[in-house]
Design a protein around this motif. Structure first.
Motif, mmCIF file in Angstrom:
data_model
loop_
_atom_site.group_PDB
_atom_site.id
_atom_site.type_symbol
_atom_site.label_atom_id
_atom_site.label_comp_id
_atom_site.label_asym_id
_atom_site.label_seq_id
_atom_site.Cartn_x
_atom_site.Cartn_y
_atom_site.Cartn_z
ATOM 1 N N GLY A 158 -66.000 -38.650 52.640
ATOM 2 C CA GLY A 158 -66.105 -37.792 53.810
ATOM 3 C C GLY A 158 -66.164 -38.631 55.061
ATOM 4 N N PHE A 159 -66.855 -38.118 56.085
ATOM 5 C CA PHE A 159 -66.995 -38.815 57.355
ATOM 6 C C PHE A 159 -68.423 -39.333 57.504
ATOM 7 C CE2 PHE A 159 -63.548 -35.734 58.146
ATOM 8 C CZ PHE A 159 -62.535 -36.643 58.420
ATOM 9 N N PHE A 160 -68.547 -40.556 57.997
ATOM 10 C CA PHE A 160 -69.849 -41.205 58.123
ATOM 11 C C PHE A 160 -70.716 -40.476 59.141
ATOM 12 C CE2 PHE A 160 -72.271 -45.090 59.810
ATOM 13 C CZ PHE A 160 -73.268 -44.951 58.854
ATOM 14 N N ASN A 161 -71.952 -40.166 58.724
ATOM 15 C CA ASN A 161 -72.915 -39.497 59.596
ATOM 16 C C ASN A 161 -74.251 -40.231 59.479
ATOM 17 O OD1 ASN A 161 -74.764 -37.854 60.879
ATOM 18 N ND2 ASN A 161 -73.935 -35.941 60.081
ATOM 19 N N PRO A 162 -74.512 -41.210 60.364
ATOM 20 C CA PRO A 162 -75.750 -41.990 60.258
ATOM 21 C C PRO A 162 -77.004 -41.182 60.543
ATOM 22 C CG PRO A 162 -74.583 -42.533 62.281
ATOM 23 C CD PRO A 162 -73.663 -41.651 61.485
ATOM 24 N N ASP A 169 -58.388 -42.199 63.106
ATOM 25 C CA ASP A 169 -59.078 -41.447 62.061
ATOM 26 C C ASP A 169 -60.577 -41.616 62.255
ATOM 27 O OD1 ASP A 169 -59.476 -39.842 59.909
ATOM 28 O OD2 ASP A 169 -58.620 -41.200 58.416
ATOM 29 N N GLY A 170 -61.357 -40.679 61.712
ATOM 30 C CA GLY A 170 -62.805 -40.788 61.798
ATOM 31 C C GLY A 170 -63.329 -41.880 60.885
ATOM 32 N N VAL A 171 -64.513 -42.401 61.201
ATOM 33 C CA VAL A 171 -65.150 -43.403 60.350
ATOM 34 C C VAL A 171 -65.490 -42.747 59.014
ATOM 35 C CG1 VAL A 171 -67.120 -44.951 60.078
ATOM 36 C CG2 VAL A 171 -66.054 -44.662 62.327
ATOM 37 N N SER A 172 -65.048 -43.368 57.933
ATOM 38 C CA SER A 172 -65.178 -42.756 56.612
ATOM 39 C C SER A 172 -66.471 -43.175 55.920
ATOM 40 C CB SER A 172 -63.986 -43.128 55.730
ATOM 41 O OG SER A 172 -63.964 -44.527 55.492
ATOM 42 N N PHE A 173 -66.870 -42.356 54.960
ATOM 43 C CA PHE A 173 -68.036 -42.634 54.117
ATOM 44 C C PHE A 173 -67.651 -42.343 52.675
ATOM 45 C CE2 PHE A 173 -71.636 -41.007 51.682
ATOM 46 C CZ PHE A 173 -72.573 -42.019 51.840
ATOM 47 N N GLU A 174 -67.985 -43.268 51.782
ATOM 48 C CA GLU A 174 -67.742 -43.055 50.357
ATOM 49 C C GLU A 174 -68.953 -43.528 49.564
ATOM 50 O OE1 GLU A 174 -64.131 -44.954 49.184
ATOM 51 O OE2 GLU A 174 -62.849 -43.533 50.254
ATOM 52 N N ALA A 175 -69.209 -42.857 48.456
ATOM 53 C CA ALA A 175 -70.303 -43.253 47.571
ATOM 54 C C ALA A 175 -69.939 -42.875 46.144
ATOM 55 C CB ALA A 175 -71.615 -42.588 47.979
ATOM 56 N N THR A 176 -70.526 -43.595 45.203
ATOM 57 C CA THR A 176 -70.315 -43.323 43.785
ATOM 58 C C THR A 176 -71.667 -43.186 43.107
ATOM 59 O OG1 THR A 176 -68.287 -44.646 43.807
ATOM 60 C CG2 THR A 176 -69.221 -44.102 41.658
ATOM 61 N N VAL A 177 -71.816 -42.125 42.319
ATOM 62 C CA VAL A 177 -73.063 -41.867 41.602
ATOM 63 C C VAL A 177 -72.770 -41.895 40.104
ATOM 64 C CG1 VAL A 177 -74.939 -40.234 41.185
ATOM 65 C CG2 VAL A 177 -73.941 -40.439 43.485
ATOM 66 N N LYS A 178 -73.448 -42.777 39.388
ATOM 67 C CA LYS A 178 -73.312 -42.862 37.936
ATOM 68 C C LYS A 178 -74.327 -41.934 37.282
ATOM 69 C CE LYS A 178 -72.208 -44.246 33.815
ATOM 70 N NZ LYS A 178 -70.949 -43.755 33.213
ATOM 71 N N VAL A 179 -73.830 -41.012 36.463
ATOM 72 C CA VAL A 179 -74.709 -40.061 35.792
ATOM 73 C C VAL A 179 -75.498 -40.774 34.701
ATOM 74 C CG1 VAL A 179 -74.833 -37.908 34.489
ATOM 75 C CG2 VAL A 179 -73.072 -38.210 36.246
ATOM 76 N N SER A 180 -76.804 -40.508 34.657
ATOM 77 C CA SER A 180 -77.671 -41.077 33.628
ATOM 78 C C SER A 180 -78.185 -39.954 32.739
ATOM 79 C CB SER A 180 -78.855 -41.805 34.277
ATOM 80 O OG SER A 180 -79.732 -42.320 33.297
ATOM 81 N N GLY A 181 -77.892 -40.034 31.452
ATOM 82 C CA GLY A 181 -78.353 -39.007 30.530
ATOM 83 C C GLY A 181 -77.424 -37.808 30.482
ATOM 84 N N LYS A 182 -77.958 -36.709 29.982
ATOM 85 C CA LYS A 182 -77.167 -35.499 29.743
ATOM 86 C C LYS A 182 -77.144 -34.613 30.987
ATOM 87 C CE LYS A 182 -77.022 -31.373 26.777
ATOM 88 N NZ LYS A 182 -77.703 -30.650 25.667
ATOM 89 N N PRO A 183 -75.955 -34.271 31.492
ATOM 90 C CA PRO A 183 -75.875 -33.312 32.601
ATOM 91 C C PRO A 183 -75.935 -31.886 32.066
ATOM 92 C CG PRO A 183 -73.685 -34.021 32.012
ATOM 93 C CD PRO A 183 -74.630 -34.755 31.089
ATOM 94 N N SER A 184 -76.175 -30.951 32.976
ATOM 95 C CA SER A 184 -76.195 -29.540 32.597
ATOM 96 C C SER A 184 -75.197 -28.781 33.463
ATOM 97 C CB SER A 184 -77.601 -28.962 32.790
ATOM 98 O OG SER A 184 -77.616 -27.562 32.534
ATOM 99 N N LEU A 185 -74.374 -27.969 32.830
ATOM 100 C CA LEU A 185 -73.408 -27.140 33.544
ATOM 101 C C LEU A 185 -73.877 -25.692 33.486
ATOM 102 C CD1 LEU A 185 -70.738 -26.690 35.019
ATOM 103 C CD2 LEU A 185 -69.604 -26.564 32.782
ATOM 104 N N GLY A 186 -74.331 -25.181 34.626
ATOM 105 C CA GLY A 186 -74.722 -23.780 34.723
ATOM 106 C C GLY A 186 -73.523 -22.955 35.149
ATOM 107 N N LEU A 187 -73.114 -22.021 34.321
ATOM 108 C CA LEU A 187 -71.899 -21.250 34.593
ATOM 109 C C LEU A 187 -72.169 -19.978 35.378
ATOM 110 C CD1 LEU A 187 -70.128 -21.666 31.143
ATOM 111 C CD2 LEU A 187 -69.726 -22.946 33.250
#
Length: 232
Positions: free
Chosen positions: A60-64, A112-130
């Motif tokens: 997305g766009f960086f928002n400090p 272009d706007g200043v960009s922001f990126e991040a990566t999150v590694k999932v730990s353990g079992k996720p849950s999908l609520g439908l």
């Protein structure tokens, strides 16, 4: 087909601001070969091994100024902190999981706007609520001078409690079968019992954001926000 507009990534109960893309989750599993000398038809056989929920990639766009969103992700990366995350879709489904932030970056490109990126590694079992949780059936705040606007409605998630002159306020959230968490300015404060007032929340002149998250097992949470304004 469902539209993606309105999808949010929550860190604790805080929406990360100014995102244009939320990628993942990408579930996979190892395979273990079970072929033996007795296997038939000349084909290898397998069974499922360990599972991996993959990563969530954000851009997305960086928002400090996004203290409880983008800045919280950066701080979690620096400190190695495990955090609870929710990818909340606008049609009522949600992924919930714990994760560690494995990457944060910004970029600046001409025109272009200043960009922001991040990566999150999932730990353990996720849950999908439908389906969405039922949410709250009532929400009340107590504090001299304060008035909740608009009047509570299960399908409305944004409120103000203005005109407070008291030194503190309390929150009473009612929701049968709901797990209810209270956050104050983005920080977890306490678990609430349905229909029972919270502990006193100290107020000084200015405002505080209260976030109430109501959730049922294996369902998407409902998130209510109340901005409390103390005037004297």
């Amino acid at each position: 087909m469902f539209a993606a507009m309105g999808t949010k990534l929550l860190v604790n109960a805080n929406s990360v601001a100014d995102l244009t893309s939320i990628g993942g989750l990408d579930l996979s599993a190892d395979t273990l070969e079970t072929t033996t000398l007795d296997s038939v038809d000349g084909f290898r056989t397998f069974m499922q091994g360990l599972k991996d929920a993959g990563e969530a990639s954000l851009s997305g766009f960086f928002n400090p100024g996004d203290t409880n969103g983008q800045v919280a992700l950066y701080n979690a990366y620096m400190n190695g902190t495990m955090l609870p995350f929710t990818i909340l879709f606008p049609f009522g489904a949600a992924w919930t999981f714990n994760g560690i932030v494995t990457g944060v970056s910004t970029g600046a490109e001409m025109e272009d706007g200043v960009s922001f990126e991040a990566t999150v590694k999932v730990s353990g079992k996720p849950s999908l609520g439908l389906t969405p949780s039922a949410g709250l059936s009532a929400l009340a705040l107590a504090g001299t001078g304060g008035a909740l606007t608009p009047a509570f409605n299960n399908g409305n998630y944004l409120y103000a409690f203005s005109g407070v002159t008291a030194a503190s306020v309390t929150v009473t959230a009612t929701g049968a079968g709901q797990n209810i968490d209270l956050f104050v300015d983005g920080v977890f404060a306490q678990k609430l019992n349905s229909g029972v007032a919270s502990a006193a929340i100290a107020m000084t002149i200015g405002s505080k954001k209260l976030t109430i998250v109501a959730n049922e097992s294996n369902k998407a949470p409902k998130v209510y926000e109340v901005v409390v304004v103390k005037t004297a």
